[in-house]
Write a protein that holds these residues in place. Structure first.
Motif, PDB file in Angstrom:
ATOM      1  N   VAL A 141     -84.868  18.419-107.445  1.00 50.16           N
ATOM      2  CA  VAL A 141     -83.715  18.049-108.264  1.00 50.16           C
ATOM      3  C   VAL A 141     -83.047  19.329-108.746  1.00 50.16           C
ATOM      4  O   VAL A 141     -83.693  20.176-109.367  1.00 50.16           O
ATOM      5  N   THR A 142     -81.749  19.477-108.444  1.00 45.91           N
ATOM      6  CA  THR A 142     -81.027  20.677-108.862  1.00 45.91           C
ATOM      7  C   THR A 142     -80.073  20.416-110.019  1.00 45.91           C
ATOM      8  O   THR A 142     -79.668  21.347-110.700  1.00 45.91           O
ATOM      9  N   ASP A 143     -79.712  19.144-110.240  1.00 49.26           N
ATOM     10  CA  ASP A 143     -78.760  18.835-111.306  1.00 49.26           C
ATOM     11  C   ASP A 143     -78.861  17.366-111.686  1.00 49.26           C
ATOM     12  O   ASP A 143     -79.083  16.509-110.823  1.00 49.26           O
ATOM     13  N   VAL A 144     -78.726  17.090-112.978  1.00 49.72           N
ATOM     14  CA  VAL A 144     -78.634  15.723-113.489  1.00 49.72           C
ATOM     15  C   VAL A 144     -77.432  15.706-114.417  1.00 49.72           C
ATOM     16  O   VAL A 144     -77.373  16.476-115.376  1.00 49.72           O
ATOM     17  N   ILE A 145     -76.434  14.872-114.097  1.00 50.95           N
ATOM     18  CA  ILE A 145     -75.226  14.816-114.927  1.00 50.95           C
ATOM     19  C   ILE A 145     -74.948  13.384-115.367  1.00 50.95           C
ATOM     20  O   ILE A 145     -75.390  12.426-114.734  1.00 50.95           O
ATOM     21  N   GLU A 146     -74.201  13.273-116.454  1.00 53.95           N
ATOM     22  CA  GLU A 146     -73.725  11.977-116.921  1.00 53.95           C
ATOM     23  C   GLU A 146     -72.205  12.039-116.939  1.00 53.95           C
ATOM     24  O   GLU A 146     -71.626  13.005-117.438  1.00 53.95           O
ATOM     25  N   ASN A 147     -71.574  11.020-116.362  1.00 54.18           N
ATOM     26  CA  ASN A 147     -70.124  10.901-116.462  1.00 54.18           C
ATOM     27  C   ASN A 147     -69.793   9.465-116.863  1.00 54.18           C
ATOM     28  O   ASN A 147     -70.696   8.697-117.203  1.00 54.18           O
ATOM     29  N   ASP A 148     -68.521   9.094-116.815  1.00 56.46           N
ATOM     30  CA  ASP A 148     -68.133   7.755-117.252  1.00 56.46           C
ATOM     31  C   ASP A 148     -68.690   6.634-116.372  1.00 56.46           C
ATOM     32  O   ASP A 148     -68.686   5.479-116.776  1.00 56.46           O
ATOM     33  N   ARG A 149     -69.204   6.953-115.202  1.00 49.46           N
ATOM     34  CA  ARG A 149     -69.763   5.938-114.297  1.00 49.46           C
ATOM     35  C   ARG A 149     -71.287   5.883-114.328  1.00 49.46           C
ATOM     36  O   ARG A 149     -71.883   5.069-113.643  1.00 49.46           O
ATOM     37  N   GLY A 150     -71.919   6.767-115.079  1.00 48.28           N
ATOM     38  CA  GLY A 150     -73.371   6.722-115.175  1.00 48.28           C
ATOM     39  C   GLY A 150     -74.015   8.077-114.970  1.00 48.28           C
ATOM     40  O   GLY A 150     -73.398   9.116-115.190  1.00 48.28           O
ATOM     41  N   TYR A 151     -75.252   8.063-114.523  1.00 47.10           N
ATOM     42  CA  TYR A 151     -76.052   9.271-114.325  1.00 47.10           C
ATOM     43  C   TYR A 151     -76.155   9.566-112.834  1.00 47.10           C
ATOM     44  O   TYR A 151     -76.416   8.679-112.027  1.00 47.10           O
ATOM     45  N   TYR A 152     -75.982  10.840-112.485  1.00 44.67           N
ATOM     46  CA  TYR A 152     -76.043  11.258-111.091  1.00 44.67           C
ATOM     47  C   TYR A 152     -76.998  12.437-110.952  1.00 44.67           C
ATOM     48  O   TYR A 152     -76.989  13.367-111.754  1.00 44.67           O
ATOM     49  N   VAL A 153     -77.827  12.359-109.919  1.00 44.30           N
ATOM     50  CA  VAL A 153     -78.852  13.360-109.656  1.00 44.30           C
ATOM     51  C   VAL A 153     -78.521  14.039-108.331  1.00 44.30           C
ATOM     52  O   VAL A 153     -78.268  13.362-107.335  1.00 44.30           O
ATOM     53  N   THR A 154     -78.511  15.357-108.316  1.00 46.59           N
ATOM     54  CA  THR A 154     -78.334  16.110-107.074  1.00 46.59           C
ATOM     55  C   THR A 154     -79.703  16.640-106.655  1.00 46.59           C
ATOM     56  O   THR A 154     -80.413  17.243-107.459  1.00 46.59           O
TER      57      THR A 154
END
Length: 88
Positions: free
Chosen positions: A58-71
């Protein structure tokens, strides 16, 4: 290095730097991938861009208006479809 984005429904399930295992699913014209044990799911990936690795970091975990996204980063060459699928 190939990077792929996964949708996660709740925060705190994965952390940056964590090693993850991937399960492959098959649809009539695509593959999809799930971070075990059902923590996050990828978009549909065309057959020609099939993921060969089954483990990544896992290199990144972000939250935006559509939810949580993991790279997640995998030890294989990048493909154009995965670079273009970024949600941001």
């Amino acid at each position: 290095m190939r990077k792929m984005e996964f949708k996660m429904e709740r925060e705190g399930l994965l952390e940056t730097g964590q090693k993850v295992t991937i399960t492959e699913g098959l649809l009539p014209s695509n593959y999809y991938y799930i971070i075990d044990p059902s923590l996050a799911m990828s978009a549909n990936i065309p057959f020609r861009y099939r993921l060969k690795s089954r483990e990544g970091i896992v290199t990144d975990v972000i939250e935006n208006d559509r939810g949580y996204y993991v790279t997640v980063e995998f030890e294989e060459p990048d493909v154009p479809a995965c670079s273009a699928e970024k949600t941001g």
